[in-house]
Design an enzyme around this catalytic site. Structure first.
Site, PDB file in Angstrom:
ATOM      1  N   PHE A  25      10.064 -12.283  21.316  1.00  0.00           N
ATOM      2  CA  PHE A  25       9.408 -11.059  21.763  1.00  0.00           C
ATOM      3  C   PHE A  25       8.617 -10.477  20.586  1.00  0.00           C
ATOM      4  O   PHE A  25       9.097 -10.468  19.467  1.00  0.00           O
ATOM      5  CB  PHE A  25      10.447 -10.056  22.270  1.00  0.00           C
ATOM      6  CG  PHE A  25       9.884  -9.006  23.176  1.00  0.00           C
ATOM      7  CD1 PHE A  25       9.606  -9.299  24.505  1.00  0.00           C
ATOM      8  CD2 PHE A  25       9.619  -7.740  22.701  1.00  0.00           C
ATOM      9  CE1 PHE A  25       9.082  -8.340  25.353  1.00  0.00           C
ATOM     10  CE2 PHE A  25       9.096  -6.766  23.533  1.00  0.00           C
ATOM     11  CZ  PHE A  25       8.827  -7.063  24.861  1.00  0.00           C
ATOM     12  N   PHE A  60      17.513  -8.287  20.677  1.00  0.00           N
ATOM     13  CA  PHE A  60      18.860  -8.032  21.197  1.00  0.00           C
ATOM     14  C   PHE A  60      19.733  -9.285  21.104  1.00  0.00           C
ATOM     15  O   PHE A  60      20.939  -9.190  20.891  1.00  0.00           O
ATOM     16  CB  PHE A  60      18.762  -7.545  22.652  1.00  0.00           C
ATOM     17  CG  PHE A  60      20.066  -7.096  23.230  1.00  0.00           C
ATOM     18  CD1 PHE A  60      20.555  -5.824  22.971  1.00  0.00           C
ATOM     19  CD2 PHE A  60      20.811  -7.932  24.039  1.00  0.00           C
ATOM     20  CE1 PHE A  60      21.769  -5.396  23.500  1.00  0.00           C
ATOM     21  CE2 PHE A  60      22.023  -7.522  24.577  1.00  0.00           C
ATOM     22  CZ  PHE A  60      22.496  -6.246  24.308  1.00  0.00           C
ATOM     23  N   GLU A  61      19.132 -10.455  21.231  1.00  0.00           N
ATOM     24  CA  GLU A  61      19.873 -11.711  21.221  1.00  0.00           C
ATOM     25  C   GLU A  61      20.112 -12.268  19.813  1.00  0.00           C
ATOM     26  O   GLU A  61      20.861 -13.234  19.644  1.00  0.00           O
ATOM     27  CB  GLU A  61      19.145 -12.757  22.078  1.00  0.00           C
ATOM     28  CG  GLU A  61      19.155 -12.459  23.560  1.00  0.00           C
ATOM     29  CD  GLU A  61      18.138 -11.389  23.991  1.00  0.00           C
ATOM     30  OE1 GLU A  61      18.369 -10.771  25.044  1.00  0.00           O
ATOM     31  OE2 GLU A  61      17.133 -11.173  23.282  1.00  0.00           O
ATOM     32  N   VAL A  84      10.895  -4.721  16.941  1.00  0.00           N
ATOM     33  CA  VAL A  84      11.106  -3.822  18.071  1.00  0.00           C
ATOM     34  C   VAL A  84      10.094  -2.701  17.902  1.00  0.00           C
ATOM     35  O   VAL A  84      10.080  -2.013  16.887  1.00  0.00           O
ATOM     36  CB  VAL A  84      12.546  -3.258  18.090  1.00  0.00           C
ATOM     37  CG1 VAL A  84      12.764  -2.390  19.326  1.00  0.00           C
ATOM     38  CG2 VAL A  84      13.571  -4.384  18.028  1.00  0.00           C
ATOM     39  N   ILE A  85       9.233  -2.558  18.899  1.00  0.00           N
ATOM     40  CA  ILE A  85       8.159  -1.562  18.837  1.00  0.00           C
ATOM     41  C   ILE A  85       8.394  -0.533  19.930  1.00  0.00           C
ATOM     42  O   ILE A  85       8.629  -0.882  21.089  1.00  0.00           O
ATOM     43  CB  ILE A  85       6.785  -2.245  18.978  1.00  0.00           C
ATOM     44  CG1 ILE A  85       6.612  -3.257  17.815  1.00  0.00           C
ATOM     45  CG2 ILE A  85       5.667  -1.220  18.977  1.00  0.00           C
ATOM     46  CD1 ILE A  85       5.420  -4.168  17.943  1.00  0.00           C
ATOM     47  N   HIS A  91      14.609   2.739  25.627  1.00  0.00           N
ATOM     48  CA  HIS A  91      15.037   1.352  25.450  1.00  0.00           C
ATOM     49  C   HIS A  91      14.977   0.959  23.969  1.00  0.00           C
ATOM     50  O   HIS A  91      15.848   0.254  23.453  1.00  0.00           O
ATOM     51  CB  HIS A  91      14.120   0.449  26.295  1.00  0.00           C
ATOM     52  CG  HIS A  91      14.508  -0.982  26.306  1.00  0.00           C
ATOM     53  ND1 HIS A  91      13.749  -1.955  25.684  1.00  0.00           N
ATOM     54  CD2 HIS A  91      15.564  -1.626  26.850  1.00  0.00           C
ATOM     55  CE1 HIS A  91      14.329  -3.124  25.856  1.00  0.00           C
ATOM     56  NE2 HIS A  91      15.427  -2.952  26.558  1.00  0.00           N
ATOM     57  N   PHE A 116      19.046  -8.513   7.577  1.00  0.00           N
ATOM     58  CA  PHE A 116      18.325  -7.761   8.612  1.00  0.00           C
ATOM     59  C   PHE A 116      16.843  -7.719   8.283  1.00  0.00           C
ATOM     60  O   PHE A 116      16.394  -6.929   7.454  1.00  0.00           O
ATOM     61  CB  PHE A 116      18.897  -6.341   8.692  1.00  0.00           C
ATOM     62  CG  PHE A 116      18.397  -5.553   9.860  1.00  0.00           C
ATOM     63  CD1 PHE A 116      18.955  -5.721  11.112  1.00  0.00           C
ATOM     64  CD2 PHE A 116      17.364  -4.633   9.713  1.00  0.00           C
ATOM     65  CE1 PHE A 116      18.507  -4.986  12.205  1.00  0.00           C
ATOM     66  CE2 PHE A 116      16.912  -3.896  10.800  1.00  0.00           C
ATOM     67  CZ  PHE A 116      17.481  -4.072  12.041  1.00  0.00           C
TER      68      PHE A 116
END
Length: 161
Positions: A25, A60-61, A84-85, A91, A116
């Site tokens: 993603f 998330f995975e 993650v945007i 969400h 991370f």
């Protein structure tokens, strides 16, 4: 007056095998993070045959794959890369929190450094700036931290002087 013993990792002293878990993603951003991570590992003499890249659907995975890889004991460190945007719903907060806590837990539960390298940005422009743009490449930084932590973990397993 005596000085305390100082133990510090050095990226230049690291070796071993490295796993990179990358989210599909926001692939445009993550591809640049991956380029940076691979560059850092290669610059520090880690050969491609000692690097594995595992693609997961999204950030998330990442923690589950990272923990599974760390559990094998085959890797010196696991580098987690994603982006993650923020969108129009909350969400974003849920994914950011789950990814951060999951990556933390994977490292703590396995004793293997799990880094991370997941960007959490307000806009795609900010993410791209941190994936090789004006703000550097956080994938490179995460891989450098992985090398340093690998070196540190090796030193911490040795008897004290």
């Amino acid at each position: 007056m005596s000085m305390p013993t100082v133990i510090e990792g050095a990226a230049s002293q690291a070796n071993g095998r490295y796993a990179i878990v990358a989210a599909k993603f926001n692939r445009e951003v993550v591809d640049k993070l991956l380029e940076g991570a691979l560059s850092a590992l290669r610059q520090h003499k880690i050969k491609d045959e000692n690097i594995i890249v595992v693609w997961v659907p999204g950030s998330f995975e990442i923690p589950l794959a990272a923990q599974r890889l760390a559990d094998t004991g085959e890797f010196s460190a696991v580098i987690c890369l994603g982006a993650v945007i923020r969108g129009e719903t909350d969400h974003y907060e849920h994914i950011c929190e789950a990814a951060a806590l999951g990556v933390l837990d994977a490292g703590l539960s396995t004793g293997i450094p799990v880094l991370f390298g997941i960007l959490t940005c307000q806009t795609e422009e900010l993410a791209l700036a941190r994936a090789g743009g004006a703000a550097g490449n956080k994938g490179y930084d995460a891989a450098l931290a992985a090398l340093e932590m690998t070196s540190l973990m090796e030193k911490l397993h040795q008897p004290a002087p």
